[in-house]
Design a protein around this motif. Structure first.
Motif, PDB file in Angstrom:
ATOM      1  N   GLY A  15       0.803  -1.216   0.000  1.00  9.91           N
ATOM      2  CA  GLY A  15       0.000   0.000   0.000  1.00  9.91           C
ATOM      3  C   GLY A  15       0.835   1.263   0.000  1.00  9.91           C
ATOM      4  N   GLY A  16       2.147   1.137   0.066  1.00 13.16           N
ATOM      5  CA  GLY A  16       3.053   2.279  -0.010  1.00 13.16           C
ATOM      6  C   GLY A  16       3.005   3.205   1.185  1.00 13.16           C
ATOM      7  N   SER A  17       3.563   4.382   0.987  1.00 13.97           N
ATOM      8  CA  SER A  17       3.657   5.342   2.089  1.00 13.97           C
ATOM      9  C   SER A  17       2.288   5.897   2.472  1.00 13.97           C
ATOM     10  CB  SER A  17       4.612   6.484   1.725  1.00 13.97           C
ATOM     11  OG  SER A  17       4.149   7.175   0.577  1.00 13.97           O
ATOM     12  N   ASP A  18       1.326   5.870   1.553  1.00 16.63           N
ATOM     13  CA  ASP A  18      -0.018   6.356   1.870  1.00 16.63           C
ATOM     14  C   ASP A  18      -0.656   5.540   2.999  1.00 16.63           C
ATOM     15  OD1 ASP A  18       0.156   8.311  -0.069  1.00 16.63           O
ATOM     16  OD2 ASP A  18      -0.917   7.133  -1.578  1.00 16.63           O
ATOM     17  N   ARG A  19      -0.358   4.249   3.061  1.00 14.25           N
ATOM     18  CA  ARG A  19      -0.937   3.386   4.093  1.00 14.25           C
ATOM     19  C   ARG A  19      -0.005   3.129   5.263  1.00 14.25           C
ATOM     20  NH1 ARG A  19      -3.088  -1.920   2.066  1.00 14.25           N
ATOM     21  NH2 ARG A  19      -3.504  -2.100   4.279  1.00 14.25           N
ATOM     22  N   GLY A  20       1.306   3.209   5.054  1.00  9.07           N
ATOM     23  CA  GLY A  20       2.216   2.758   6.097  1.00  9.07           C
ATOM     24  C   GLY A  20       3.059   3.811   6.777  1.00  9.07           C
ATOM     25  N   TYR A  21       3.041   5.059   6.304  1.00  8.28           N
ATOM     26  CA  TYR A  21       3.951   6.070   6.842  1.00  8.28           C
ATOM     27  C   TYR A  21       3.254   7.412   6.969  1.00  8.28           C
ATOM     28  CZ  TYR A  21       8.020   9.075   7.390  1.00  8.28           C
ATOM     29  OH  TYR A  21       8.922   9.992   7.865  1.00  8.28           O
ATOM     30  N   LEU A  22       3.464   8.079   8.101  1.00 12.77           N
ATOM     31  CA  LEU A  22       2.920   9.414   8.306  1.00 12.77           C
ATOM     32  C   LEU A  22       3.891  10.213   9.162  1.00 12.77           C
ATOM     33  CD1 LEU A  22       0.601  11.447   7.997  1.00 12.77           C
ATOM     34  CD2 LEU A  22      -0.397  10.474  10.079  1.00 12.77           C
ATOM     35  N   SER A  23       4.266  11.376   8.671  1.00 13.27           N
ATOM     36  CA  SER A  23       5.130  12.277   9.432  1.00 13.27           C
ATOM     37  C   SER A  23       4.461  13.639   9.503  1.00 13.27           C
ATOM     38  CB  SER A  23       6.506  12.391   8.776  1.00 13.27           C
ATOM     39  OG  SER A  23       6.391  12.972   7.498  1.00 13.27           O
ATOM     40  N   TYR A  24       4.933  14.463  10.409  1.00 12.44           N
ATOM     41  CA  TYR A  24       4.382  15.804  10.572  1.00 12.44           C
ATOM     42  C   TYR A  24       5.451  16.710  11.166  1.00 12.44           C
ATOM     43  CZ  TYR A  24       3.968  14.466  15.480  1.00 12.44           C
ATOM     44  OH  TYR A  24       4.252  14.053  16.761  1.00 12.44           O
TER      45      TYR A  24
END
Length: 112
Positions: free
Chosen positions: A80-89
């Motif tokens: 699912g790529g970064s859209d599903r597995g990664y979140l930064s802020y």
């Protein structure tokens, strides 16, 4: 003889301290080798292969951040790529990671 050797060593030091310019080399890309572990074990990628010393190539910019690296690693290896597995802020003290490899946590460590 000692004087000649001393002069030779001085010349080697001078030449080795000069900058080297690489002509015709694309400096806008870099390949980084990444290992991702979770809870003490190496995670598997979307093909069920271990994410251990896998290549991640970043390209198209003059410089890169760790965020760029983590996004690209997820896009390459996480289902699912970064859209599903990664979140930064952008946190109070700078960039922060909220979700990595699909796990939302405030405890993320990395080593360069």
């Amino acid at each position: 003889m000692k004087k000649s050797l001393s002069m030779l060593l001085v010349m080697v030091l001078i030449v080795s301290s000069l900058g080297v310019v690489a002509y015709g080399v694309d400096l806008s890309s870099i390949t980084v080798y990444v290992t991702i572990s979770q809870h003490g074990g190496i995670v598997n990628d979307k093909n069920n292969l271990p994410v251990a010393v896998v290549p991640v190539t970043l390209f198209g910019q003059e410089s890169y951040t760790l965020d760029d690296l983590f996004i690209q690693a997820h896009d390459l290896y996480y289902e699912g790529g970064s859209d599903r597995g990664y979140l930064s802020y952008e946190g109070t003290w700078g960039p922060a990671i909220e979700t990595i490899w699909g796990i939302t946590t405030g405890y993320v460590g990395y080593q360069i």
